[in-house]
Motif scaffolding. Sequence first.
Motif, PDB file in Angstrom:
ATOM      1  N   UNK A  82       0.833  -1.192   0.000  1.00 21.89           N
ATOM      2  CA  UNK A  82       0.000   0.000   0.000  1.00 21.89           C
ATOM      3  C   UNK A  82       0.872   1.249   0.000  1.00 21.89           C
ATOM      4  N   UNK A  83       0.249   2.418  -0.126  1.00 21.61           N
ATOM      5  CA  UNK A  83       1.006   3.665  -0.056  1.00 21.61           C
ATOM      6  C   UNK A  83       1.378   3.950   1.402  1.00 21.61           C
ATOM      7  N   UNK A  84       2.497   4.616   1.586  1.00 23.64           N
ATOM      8  CA  UNK A  84       2.929   5.004   2.926  1.00 23.64           C
ATOM      9  C   UNK A  84       1.871   5.896   3.571  1.00 23.64           C
ATOM     10  N   UNK A  85       1.217   6.723   2.771  1.00 25.77           N
ATOM     11  CA  UNK A  85       0.150   7.592   3.263  1.00 25.77           C
ATOM     12  C   UNK A  85      -0.974   6.765   3.895  1.00 25.77           C
ATOM     13  N   UNK A  86      -1.464   5.748   3.179  1.00 25.07           N
ATOM     14  CA  UNK A  86      -2.547   4.907   3.715  1.00 25.07           C
ATOM     15  C   UNK A  86      -2.105   4.141   4.954  1.00 25.07           C
ATOM     16  N   UNK A  87      -0.866   3.695   4.966  1.00 26.26           N
ATOM     17  CA  UNK A  87      -0.360   2.960   6.133  1.00 26.26           C
ATOM     18  C   UNK A  87      -0.306   3.893   7.349  1.00 26.26           C
ATOM     19  N   UNK A  88       0.242   5.089   7.152  1.00 27.31           N
ATOM     20  CA  UNK A  88       0.339   6.024   8.272  1.00 27.31           C
ATOM     21  C   UNK A  88      -1.042   6.472   8.757  1.00 27.31           C
ATOM     22  N   UNK A  89      -1.912   6.890   7.841  1.00 29.90           N
ATOM     23  CA  UNK A  89      -3.209   7.453   8.217  1.00 29.90           C
ATOM     24  C   UNK A  89      -4.218   6.399   8.638  1.00 29.90           C
ATOM     25  N   UNK A  90      -4.344   5.319   7.871  1.00 27.71           N
ATOM     26  CA  UNK A  90      -5.427   4.357   8.090  1.00 27.71           C
ATOM     27  C   UNK A  90      -5.044   3.179   8.979  1.00 27.71           C
ATOM     28  N   UNK A  91      -3.846   2.624   8.790  1.00 28.53           N
ATOM     29  CA  UNK A  91      -3.442   1.484   9.612  1.00 28.53           C
ATOM     30  C   UNK A  91      -2.898   1.928  10.964  1.00 28.53           C
TER      31      UNK A  91
END
Length: 125
Positions: A82-91
């Motif tokens: 996944x994108x680093x953005x999705x990992x940081x924000x969502x996960x």
Amino acid sequence: FGDGASTVDATLVAASGAFAFNSPVAKFAVTIPMEEGDPISIPITNVVLKGTISPDGGKISGGTLEGLLTVEDAKNTTVLFDSLYNILRNLEHVEPDNDMDGDSEMDSWVFSGTFTAKGCTVTAK
């Protein structure tokens, strides 16, 4: 940085051997090894580096790195699946914590790290 040597302007404190770059490094990629898979490269902007050069120039110790990971760069950086953005924000539920452009919108994360170097060349001007 990155693929090879870089020339940067820094101020040295003779008594301690400490140095500080006189202006931020605009952008470079920090490469982080991953246990499972290829290493990831994270683009960091407005980087400020500090550290201590040994008297013989043989190594740099006590190095610190501070910079910013922009929301845009996080969206364009893929980590495993996944994108680093999705990992940081969502996960991880880590919201951006820095306003780079002063518009009251958090548009980046503060990135901090440490580094060492086995050798350096110092040229006095």
